[in-house]
Scaffold this motif. Structure first.
Motif, PDB file in Angstrom:
ATOM      1  N   ASP A  43       0.813  -1.214   0.072  1.00 52.84           N
ATOM      2  CA  ASP A  43      -0.118   0.030  -0.050  1.00 52.84           C
ATOM      3  C   ASP A  43       0.761   1.106   0.131  1.00 52.84           C
ATOM      4  OD1 ASP A  43      -2.508  -1.432   0.072  1.00 52.84           O
ATOM      5  OD2 ASP A  43      -2.701  -1.373   2.138  1.00 52.84           O
ATOM      6  N   ASP A  44       1.837   1.189   0.881  1.00 55.23           N
ATOM      7  CA  ASP A  44       2.857   2.652   0.627  1.00 55.23           C
ATOM      8  C   ASP A  44       3.329   2.724  -0.661  1.00 55.23           C
ATOM      9  OD1 ASP A  44       2.603   2.756   3.713  1.00 55.23           O
ATOM     10  OD2 ASP A  44       4.448   1.740   3.961  1.00 55.23           O
ATOM     11  N   LEU A  45       3.842   1.716  -1.203  1.00 52.61           N
ATOM     12  CA  LEU A  45       4.423   1.537  -2.718  1.00 52.61           C
ATOM     13  C   LEU A  45       3.374   2.139  -3.554  1.00 52.61           C
ATOM     14  CD1 LEU A  45       6.712  -1.619  -2.559  1.00 52.61           C
ATOM     15  CD2 LEU A  45       7.539   0.749  -2.548  1.00 52.61           C
ATOM     16  N   LEU A  46       2.311   1.898  -3.580  1.00 53.51           N
ATOM     17  CA  LEU A  46       1.060   2.196  -4.386  1.00 53.51           C
ATOM     18  C   LEU A  46       0.898   3.855  -4.190  1.00 53.51           C
ATOM     19  CD1 LEU A  46      -1.246  -0.488  -4.219  1.00 53.51           C
ATOM     20  CD2 LEU A  46       0.232   0.005  -6.278  1.00 53.51           C
ATOM     21  N   GLU A  47       0.981   4.196  -2.964  1.00 51.57           N
ATOM     22  CA  GLU A  47       0.660   5.587  -2.614  1.00 51.57           C
ATOM     23  C   GLU A  47       2.151   6.389  -3.224  1.00 51.57           C
ATOM     24  OE1 GLU A  47       0.230   8.451   1.164  1.00 51.57           O
ATOM     25  OE2 GLU A  47       0.297   6.448   1.485  1.00 51.57           O
ATOM     26  N   LEU A  48       3.056   5.795  -3.205  1.00 47.33           N
ATOM     27  CA  LEU A  48       4.354   6.446  -3.708  1.00 47.33           C
ATOM     28  C   LEU A  48       4.231   6.512  -5.051  1.00 47.33           C
ATOM     29  CD1 LEU A  48       7.123   4.986  -1.273  1.00 47.33           C
ATOM     30  CD2 LEU A  48       6.235   7.407  -1.310  1.00 47.33           C
ATOM     31  N   GLN A  49       3.892   5.618  -5.726  1.00 50.69           N
ATOM     32  CA  GLN A  49       3.883   5.576  -7.149  1.00 50.69           C
ATOM     33  C   GLN A  49       2.846   6.480  -7.518  1.00 50.69           C
ATOM     34  OE1 GLN A  49       2.271   1.812  -8.568  1.00 50.69           O
ATOM     35  NE2 GLN A  49       3.280   2.184 -10.678  1.00 50.69           N
ATOM     36  N   GLN A  50       1.751   6.766  -7.004  1.00 51.44           N
ATOM     37  CA  GLN A  50       0.695   7.726  -7.349  1.00 51.44           C
ATOM     38  C   GLN A  50       1.388   9.169  -7.244  1.00 51.44           C
ATOM     39  OE1 GLN A  50      -2.858   7.743  -5.068  1.00 51.44           O
ATOM     40  NE2 GLN A  50      -3.849   9.378  -6.575  1.00 51.44           N
ATOM     41  N   MET A  51       2.178   9.436  -6.033  1.00 53.61           N
ATOM     42  CA  MET A  51       2.860  10.664  -5.572  1.00 53.61           C
ATOM     43  C   MET A  51       3.805  11.032  -6.775  1.00 53.61           C
ATOM     44  SD  MET A  51       3.036  10.344  -1.526  1.00 53.61           S
ATOM     45  CE  MET A  51       4.114  11.865  -1.535  1.00 53.61           C
ATOM     46  N   ILE A  52       4.618  10.063  -7.242  1.00 49.38           N
ATOM     47  CA  ILE A  52       5.564  10.006  -8.104  1.00 49.38           C
ATOM     48  C   ILE A  52       4.992  10.503  -9.553  1.00 49.38           C
ATOM     49  CG2 ILE A  52       7.315   8.767  -9.677  1.00 49.38           C
ATOM     50  CD1 ILE A  52       7.940   7.401  -6.958  1.00 49.38           C
ATOM     51  N   GLU A  53       3.932  10.024 -10.020  1.00 47.52           N
ATOM     52  CA  GLU A  53       3.284  10.029 -11.287  1.00 47.52           C
ATOM     53  C   GLU A  53       2.636  11.514 -11.098  1.00 47.52           C
ATOM     54  OE1 GLU A  53       0.347   7.072 -11.609  1.00 47.52           O
ATOM     55  OE2 GLU A  53       1.971   5.485 -11.831  1.00 47.52           O
ATOM     56  N   GLU A  54       2.233  12.109 -10.041  1.00 48.06           N
ATOM     57  CA  GLU A  54       1.689  13.500 -10.067  1.00 48.06           C
ATOM     58  C   GLU A  54       2.903  14.296 -10.284  1.00 48.06           C
ATOM     59  OE1 GLU A  54      -0.455  13.731  -6.459  1.00 48.06           O
ATOM     60  OE2 GLU A  54      -2.115  12.369  -7.278  1.00 48.06           O
ATOM     61  N   ARG A  55       3.903  14.005  -9.498  1.00 53.31           N
ATOM     62  CA  ARG A  55       5.230  15.004  -9.472  1.00 53.31           C
ATOM     63  C   ARG A  55       5.978  14.849 -10.858  1.00 53.31           C
ATOM     64  NH1 ARG A  55       7.858  19.081  -8.615  1.00 53.31           N
ATOM     65  NH2 ARG A  55      10.005  18.670  -7.964  1.00 53.31           N
ATOM     66  N   LEU A  56       5.956  13.999 -11.653  1.00 54.40           N
ATOM     67  CA  LEU A  56       6.513  13.733 -12.984  1.00 54.40           C
ATOM     68  C   LEU A  56       5.475  14.737 -14.010  1.00 54.40           C
ATOM     69  CD1 LEU A  56       7.448  10.075 -13.291  1.00 54.40           C
ATOM     70  CD2 LEU A  56       8.917  12.262 -13.278  1.00 54.40           C
ATOM     71  N   LYS A  57       4.157  14.781 -13.779  1.00 56.52           N
ATOM     72  CA  LYS A  57       3.357  15.641 -14.545  1.00 56.52           C
ATOM     73  C   LYS A  57       3.585  17.188 -14.216  1.00 56.52           C
ATOM     74  CE  LYS A  57      -0.637  12.437 -14.607  1.00 56.52           C
ATOM     75  NZ  LYS A  57      -1.886  12.240 -14.473  1.00 56.52           N
ATOM     76  N   GLU A  58       3.920  17.504 -12.888  1.00 57.41           N
ATOM     77  CA  GLU A  58       4.243  18.991 -12.769  1.00 57.41           C
ATOM     78  C   GLU A  58       5.589  19.214 -13.297  1.00 57.41           C
ATOM     79  OE1 GLU A  58       4.429  19.213  -8.466  1.00 57.41           O
ATOM     80  OE2 GLU A  58       2.357  18.421  -8.372  1.00 57.41           O
ATOM     81  N   LEU A  59       6.697  18.365 -13.589  1.00 58.43           N
ATOM     82  CA  LEU A  59       7.690  18.900 -14.061  1.00 58.43           C
ATOM     83  C   LEU A  59       7.966  19.028 -15.556  1.00 58.43           C
ATOM     84  CD1 LEU A  59      10.147  16.343 -11.984  1.00 58.43           C
ATOM     85  CD2 LEU A  59       9.606  19.075 -11.484  1.00 58.43           C
TER      86      LEU A  59
END
Length: 59
Positions: A43-59
């Motif tokens: 669950d932690d990894l899935l949450e981190l994956q979502q956070m990473i995807e959102e951050r990549l969209k911002e960059l």
């Protein structure tokens, strides 16, 4: 393990003092990798994956 020479210790301190931001980035990166490799649950990894995807969209 052998102790650092006095000259090497001074050199390390000078580098640390001049590169506080780099040192912080290296430390946080190390913590993140350790967390992902050894501690995080699925669950932690899935949450981190979502956070990473959102951050990549911002960059």
């Amino acid at each position: 393990m052998a102790e650092l020479s006095e000259a090497k210790a001074k050199s390390n301190k000078r580098w640390d003092d001049k590169n506080k931001d780099k040192k912080r980035i290296y430390r946080y990166r190390s913590y993140a990798r350790k967390y992902v490799r050894d501690i995080a649950s699925k669950d932690d990894l899935l949450e981190l994956q979502q956070m990473i995807e959102e951050r990549l969209k911002e960059l």
